[in-house]
Design an enzyme around this catalytic site. Structure first.
Site, PDB file in Angstrom:
ATOM      1  N   SER A  69       0.799  -1.226   0.000  1.00 28.58           N
ATOM      2  CA  SER A  69       0.000   0.000   0.000  1.00 28.58           C
ATOM      3  C   SER A  69       0.829   1.272   0.000  1.00 28.58           C
ATOM      4  CB  SER A  69      -0.920   0.008   1.219  1.00 28.58           C
ATOM      5  OG  SER A  69      -0.162   0.007   2.412  1.00 28.58           O
ATOM      6  N   HIS A  85      -5.108  -3.285  -2.498  1.00 30.73           N
ATOM      7  CA  HIS A  85      -4.752  -2.311  -3.542  1.00 30.73           C
ATOM      8  C   HIS A  85      -4.625  -2.944  -4.922  1.00 30.73           C
ATOM      9  CE1 HIS A  85      -4.300   0.972  -0.711  1.00 30.73           C
ATOM     10  NE2 HIS A  85      -3.919   0.028   0.126  1.00 30.73           N
ATOM     11  N   LYS A 130     -11.492   0.669  -1.777  1.00 36.01           N
ATOM     12  CA  LYS A 130     -10.454   1.351  -2.552  1.00 36.01           C
ATOM     13  C   LYS A 130     -10.908   1.468  -4.010  1.00 36.01           C
ATOM     14  CE  LYS A 130      -7.386   0.092   1.114  1.00 36.01           C
ATOM     15  NZ  LYS A 130      -7.779   1.202   1.984  1.00 36.01           N
TER      16      LYS A 130
HETATM   17  C1  LIG Z   1      -3.220  -3.384   2.603  1.00 36.43           C
HETATM   18  C2  LIG Z   1      -4.457  -2.964   3.317  1.00 36.43           C
HETATM   19  N1  LIG Z   1      -5.194  -3.895   3.941  1.00 36.43           N
HETATM   20  C3  LIG Z   1      -6.328  -3.573   4.598  1.00 36.43           C
HETATM   21  C4  LIG Z   1      -6.778  -2.273   4.654  1.00 36.43           C
HETATM   22  C5  LIG Z   1      -8.019  -1.957   5.414  1.00 36.43           C
HETATM   23  O1  LIG Z   1      -9.087  -1.792   4.527  1.00 36.43           O
HETATM   24  P1  LIG Z   1     -10.349  -0.898   4.928  1.00 36.43           P
HETATM   25  O2  LIG Z   1      -9.976   0.511   4.625  1.00 36.43           O
HETATM   26  O3  LIG Z   1     -11.447  -1.418   4.070  1.00 36.43           O
HETATM   27  O4  LIG Z   1     -10.595  -1.102   6.372  1.00 36.43           O
HETATM   28  C6  LIG Z   1      -6.047  -1.276   4.011  1.00 36.43           C
HETATM   29  C7  LIG Z   1      -6.525   0.128   4.067  1.00 36.43           C
HETATM   30  O5  LIG Z   1      -5.846   1.062   4.297  1.00 36.43           O
HETATM   31  C8  LIG Z   1      -4.855  -1.618   3.330  1.00 36.43           C
HETATM   32  O6  LIG Z   1      -4.113  -0.688   2.729  1.00 36.43           O
END
Ligand SMILES: Cc1ncc(COP(=O)(O)O)c(C=O)c1O
Length: 415
Positions: A187, A215, A246
């Site tokens: 990310s 992502h 996202k």
């Molecule tokens: C790699 C990753 N996993 C999980 C999440 C969490 O997702 P959510 O925003 O739907 O809670 C994010 C969000 O920032 C992320 O970047």
């Protein structure tokens, strides 16, 4: 009663912590955005191109997605009003989970209130004391928190380093269960996990493999299902995790896998069981967004076109992005204050790119995290590049000038 203890204010730590964060250049604050998160936005009253959103395909403002949410709102009301296991499992969930499982190439899928909760609930459901987790050094906080909550031993392997992972797997042969955890598209760095190597090691060491596609969903793969689809590994990745928040522009996390895995998580995942289900309007929006992402590859093509234009232009200016191979372009500045000053400078010049500091990224690696959207026009990207050019003039140094050549030749993943 006599006062035997020194009188101190019980919340003195609040001010002390805030002051020390401020001194270290790490104090965070919320920036107000006006209007919808489209390609252009108003930030603190100032118009700017939005270049740090995860709305990669522009679906958060798509008319069809909004209509689906409105219709579900009219039909089902505002909230699910209960845990999905009690009274909150309204009809739109079944449609979303059935179609999601098909998209991910798996038997079944399960929707959680957020991606964070999907990770937080799934990891402790799968492993616990006596088990071993092997976690990439740059994994997202939600994966890290899932590890902490599980109370399994967590062994961190060097970022994207399959050899280090294998060395560490070999030392824990006696663990009751083993779980390998990775993001597919990282990310904050935009680089890609070596998924084929991880699948191989998972089989060799009888470990489960869980891949976070937050992502990659909507962005990679022939139908946008993610990097697991891009590599044709749908059946080999035991636990495919992702989020609708996202590229799909909505909200809600998910797990896709075998029917048994999903039945098991319904029994064991506390972040599913002990919380209210998502509002049906949100679930319907996710279904509509998923259908569009799946059937309109031209959106992905537009995103990659913008990534190429932005990446090429930034490299020409003299910026480099480390190992990024995706739509996420991290512009490493290192120093926290310099990064936030660069963020403010760009905002004044019409581009909103958020600065990212520790603990979100390792100390000394503060950065601007740039992410274009499919819905930016070529002219808008050109406009943004003008702002970056001015930023570069402020930051430029002989060392940076020397690195220009290497930045320009770095590959973008097969797009
Ligand atoms: C790699 C990753 N996993 C999980 C999440 C969490 O997702 P959510 O925003 O739907 O809670 C994010 C969000 O920032 C992320 O970047």
């Amino acid at each position: 009663m006599p006062d035997t203890h020194p009188t101190s204010c019980p919340d003195a730590f609040l001010r002390e912590t805030l002051d020390s964060l401020q001194d270290a250049g790490l104090l965070r604050s919320l920036r107000n955005l006006e209007g919808a998160p489209g390609p252009k936005i108003v930030v603190n009253g100032r118009p700017a191109l939005l270049l740090c959103s995860n709305n990669y395909l522009g679906l958060a403002t798509d008319e069809r997605v909004k209509r689906a949410a409105r219709e579900a709102l009219e039909t089902y009301g505002c909230g699910a009003t209960g845990s999905r296991l009690i009274s909150g499992n309204l009809e739109p969930y079944a449609t979303l989970e059935r179609e999601l499982a098909g998209w991910k190439g798996r038997e079944a899928a399960l929707v959680f209130p957020s991606g964070y909760q999907a990770n937080l609930g799934t990891i402790p459901a799968l492993v616990g004391p006596g088990d071993a987790i092997f976690s990439d050094a740059l994994n997202h906080a939600s994966l890290i928190d899932g590890c902490r909550l599980s109370r399994a031993e967590t062994i961190v392997y060097s970022h994207c380093d399959a050899e280090d992972l294998e060395r560490k797997l070999a030392t824990r042969a006696g663990a009751r269960r083993k779980l390998i955890l990775t993001e597919s598209v990282f990310s904050m760095d935009g680089d890609l996990a070596p998924l084929e190597d991880l699948v191989f090691l998972a089989r060799k060491y009888t470990a489960l493999l869980m891949v976070d596609e937050a992502h990659a969903t909507g962005v990679f793969g022939a139908t946008g299902a993610g990097l697991v689809e891009e590599f044709g590994l749908q059946q080999q990745v035991d636990v495919q995790m992702g989020t609708f928040s996202k590229a799909l522009g909505s909200l809600g996390g998910y797990i896709a896998g075998s029917r048994e895995l999903i039945r098991y998580l319904i029994q064991k995942a506390r972040s599913l069981i002990f919380t209210t289900g998502l509002p049906p309007s949100v679930v319907a929006a996710s279904t509509a967004a998923m259908r569009i992402a799946r059937t309109e590859p031209e959106r992905r093509a537009a995103l990659w076109r913008n990534v190429r234009q932005l990446r090429g232009g930034l490299a020409d200016i003299g910026f480099s992005f480390g190992p990024s191979q995706s739509q996420i372009l991290p512009l490493l500045l290192g120093d926290e204050r310099k990064t936030m000053a660069a963020c403010c400078f760009l905002l004044k010049h019409g581009a909103f790119v958020q600065g990212i500091r520790p603990p979100t990224v390792p100390p000394g690696t503060a950065r601007l995290r740039i992410a274009p959207m499919a819905t930016h026009t070529e002219a808008e990207i050109t406009e943004a590049l003008d702002s970056f050019r001015q930023l570069h003039e402020l930051l430029d140094s002989p060392k940076r000038r020397a690195s220009r050549q290497t930045a320009a030749s770095a590959p973008v993943f097969s797009k």
